[in-house]
Structures are given as structure tokens and as C-alpha cells.
Design an enzyme around this catalytic site. Sequence first.
Site, PDB file in Angstrom:
ATOM      1  N   ASP A 455      19.771  17.672  22.080  1.00  0.00           N
ATOM      2  CA  ASP A 455      20.301  17.700  20.715  1.00  0.00           C
ATOM      3  C   ASP A 455      20.554  19.135  20.271  1.00  0.00           C
ATOM      4  OD1 ASP A 455      20.734  15.118  19.854  1.00  0.00           O
ATOM      5  OD2 ASP A 455      18.706  14.836  19.085  1.00  0.00           O
ATOM      6  N   VAL A 456      19.564  20.005  20.483  1.00  0.00           N
ATOM      7  CA  VAL A 456      19.703  21.408  20.091  1.00  0.00           C
ATOM      8  C   VAL A 456      20.804  22.077  20.895  1.00  0.00           C
ATOM      9  CG1 VAL A 456      18.550  23.655  20.110  1.00  0.00           C
ATOM     10  CG2 VAL A 456      17.343  21.629  19.251  1.00  0.00           C
TER      11      VAL A 456
END
Length: 606
Positions: A455-456
Site C-alpha cells: 500500500d505504501v
Amino acid sequence: MTPRLRATARTAVAATIAGRLLRRAVPDLPETCGPDREAVRYTVDWAGPVDADLPDERAVQAACGLMQVHGRATGAPLPLAVDYASVVAGVLAAQGATALHLARARGLHLREVLTSVAQGALLAVGQYLAAETVRDNSGSPEVCLPHAPTAGSDVPQAGGLATLETCDDARVEVETLDPLAWRDFWARLGVAPALAGRGWLPFQQRFATAVCSLPDELRQAARRRTMAELRAAAHHSGVSLLAVGSAPAPAVRPAPWSLTPGPAPVPEARTHPDTAVPGPCPAVPVLGAVLPLTGLRVVESTRRVQGPLAGHVLRMLGAEVVRIEPPGGDPMRWLPPLAGDCSARFSALNAGKPVVEADLTTAQGRDTVRALAAEADVFLHNWAPGKAARLGLEACELLPGHPALVYAWASGFGDAFGDRPPLGTDYLAQVHSGLAAAVRPADQPPAPSLMTLTDVLGGLVCAQGVLAALAARETTGRGSRVDSSLVSAAALVPRPAHRARWTALDRPVRTADGHLCLGPEARACPRVVLRLLDRAGPTATEDLAARFVHRTTEEWTARLAEAGLTATPVLTDLTTLARDPAFRAAVAPPDPVTGHARPYAPWEFK
């Protein structure tokens, strides 16, 4: 007083990633430092503004909280077996250099950008830092995290992972955002609804807590079934399921992002915007009055982590970022713990973004999106596959009326699964990309990290794709579509063909009052470590590691430093980052506006 040992190792992984992304973003860009004053200069070091000796990737992971968050699910701090923080820093360096190129094209006098692996790590733990510090300040309720393991509990326990095992020795990861689908899946495996319901909350909250304490009865129910039976249950209930493989290398290596030029160029290239256009007061402190994207506007319709983080990065670079949210606001705003009247995790990615509410199920709501996009430089979303087409808000529908627009879609899997992909969430992306096998050593079963790694990284790669499109627009006056995905971001992480094999010294060693991460020289030379121990005895690395418990972390750090060896205390409480003088220039403490700690913007522009 502990001697200071300065880091000398090069940040080779970060530099490689930065160079690769820059060549893709701006092929003709003069890079790095040299006699050419027009060259874009970027620097990546290990510690940056953090006042600590951080000689390598492991030291950064230990000091900045990655080991703590990644290790929550298995009971003790644990390194990621890949150079994750270095990859994040490489993307940050590419973003900074591309933004510098944009700034120059737009008449801003910026020459150099600095970032570090430590700042990349702090950005990666930003949501966890926000949640922990707001809870520390206010006492607001939060799901309990695993307690620090007691002596003798260094062996990882699988109880905090979401990965399921079958009776035919398969390992699977399941995903759903629908509680009814979750209940149906377990009912097909013979589990009573009430028992399945007990597992729903920890399953959903694993994204926030990095731990998943499922009832053991659910794990036992899965172990009584074959892989084929779990697949059938998932298929009929609408739950996504992927088998967790043991090969760390990705089956395919998609490009980080793709650019598709808009349908037609505008008659003249875009002129230099007025850099004095006011934006909202920044929630993330920045140095200097003018940033590279000052005067540009981004409109985002995003949720969860990947999309909001992309907008957050662009906002930290100076853009005004406007959020589109459903009537009443994004439901994620009220997930505990709260900082005032807003979720700390939501605030960590969305503070400082003005909001326009629009119901996209109505014609009026969709018209609102079109009107906002018509006045924007960038339109960004991470909708599920097919949603943009159903709404009539595809790139091919927005770009003809606004040919200079950069239209960005951040997806889970791109085109890897055709038109019926699994849910595009972090943990399934880790599985599909091989990262789930790569992040753990060979003596542990493969399983995704419950820290939201992709996600990051996916949000960062999306933002870099947007910067590449904006850089191309400065030359051509033409907008484009930018496609990126969680899987394309995961493919950036270098990993060996086979899973890493560790000794006991490769893991944090337990001391009398905490954990210590040994530096590369100590890990490679156990005999050197043996000379520092108080008593002679067995020299197996497991025995050496066990004997560190007789002294404190500070004592061992000093003794190792006197012998010319580095060691880094392992951070086991994220709240201390906001109080540690060594992090004063890298982490902003909680304030009356946000109510939680947060990393400062990870670049310094000169």
C-alpha cells in the site's frame, strides 16, 4: 560515553532504484552532482536528519520502527528480509529529482534535493505512529496490540498472522471487505456464524494493527479441509483467495507505471502557472516558502491507503490536493483511535486536503467530479476495476475536454488477472508478487507482512508516475493517463532467487532490557562477538545470541562500539519517536491541530 561510529556503507539499493525511476520518468534529465550546474542533484544517505549512527538497512529498520511493526504478528521485533526502507528512499529520491525538474521548468530556482533511508522508513510507519501517539496522548480506545514477549518467547508464533493452512500442506491468504461474504465462507467450512463473527473484527483491523488474532477454531477448520475445498468455499462466497508460494521472485516484473498520452496536444505548451496561488495551510511542516508543485491542483477520489498516500506525497511537494468524499464524509474518518473528531490514521494521510462531497451514484455527483477535474492538473483515483467506466469517468471521457489533465489510476493488480481480479488489497498483492515469501527468512513459513508494505510503496509509485506525466506535459503541453498498481510497486523490491537463510545473530538479540540489532560486521563474525561475552562457552550463534540477556542494551552498544562494531537498539515503542531528541528534526510531535505525531516531509530542497 558510547563512541560514535559513522556510517560508511553506500545506499546502493536506494541509488539504483532512484536512477531506474528517473530514467523512466525524465529520460533526458542530467542526473546527480558534477560540474554541470544544470544537473539535477539528489542525495540519499542512511540517517538524514536523524541524529543516530545508522550504517545499513537493518539499522534503519531497527531504529525507525519497521522491525517493531513487522514483528507484531509473530511476537517479537523482526527485520524484513528485503531492503524495503531503501526502496522507499529510492522512490522518494526519484520524486524529489523529478519535482526539481518540474520546478525549474516552471521558473522556480531549486537546485538540489536530499532524502534518506531513515525518512523513507518513518514515512512507511506514519499511520502506525499516528495511531500510537494519539492513544498515548489521549487514552482513546484502540485494539490491543501484542504485549512485548516475555523472556524465552523469541520463537515466532503464527497466531497473529492471517495466513491459513490446509490439510494438504497448502498456505492461503483470503480477503474480503464484506462481513456477509466472510460469514458465508466459514459456514461452507462448517463454522458457526457466531464463531465466524468473532474473527471478523481482528481480520478487518489487521490493516491498522499489523496483527490478526483469529480464533484458533477458524484455523483448525481450515486445517481440516483441502486447498480445493477452500478454493470452492471462496468462489461460492465471493471471497478472494490466493495460494502463498515459497518462491520470492515475482512471476512477472511489470513496469512501475505506464503513461498513455492524451488524445491530442493543446495548441501551445502549458505556460508557467502563478506560483503565488494560495493553497490550504500545510498540515505537514515543510522547509522554505515555495515547493516544486506550488500552484498545481490535484483532485483525488481515493480511499484506504494507496490512493490517499499518493495525494499526500503530492501535497507535501506543494500541490493543493482536493478530496472527493461521499455525502457525510469518508467512513474511514471515524475509525479509532480518534484525534479529536477524526481518525488518527486517516489524518496521517489526508490532513490538509479540503473536501468536496459528491454522491457518485447520481448524475449531479458525477458532474461535480467532471467540473473539479476540468479545473485540475491531476485527477487521481484508486477505484475498483470497471468503476470508472460505469461512472462515465474514464480517462477517455475526461481527457478530450481537458487535454492537459493527468489522469492517474492506482489499482491492485493492473491487468495481471484480466477483468476478474481478486480484491486489490495489500496482502494479496504481497502474495501474488512473491513478496510474501521474500520478507521472511527460510526457517519461517512464507506469509505476507501485516505491515502494509505494498500500500505504501504503491502510493509512492503512483505519485512518481504522476510526476513523470507532469514532467512530460511541461515539454509537450499534453496530458496523459498514468496506470500503476500494488503489484508493479512490489516488483521494485529486489530479492534473491531463494529465501534468505539467517542465523540467530541476524535477528535482534534480546538484552536485559530490550532488543539489539547487531551491525553487519558482528553478524558476519560470531567469533569477534564471542570475545566480548563475559563467559567462555559454546560458540554456536544461537548460544551467543542467548547470552546477550545478561547486560542492558546500552551496555552492549558501548562494548560493541569499543570493539569497532556497530549495533542499533531496536525501537519497541513507536511513541518514543516523538520524544527522542535524535528524531527531533525528522518527526513532528503531537500538536493541537492534528493531535498525533507525524514524520516531517521527507525531502529537503535547496
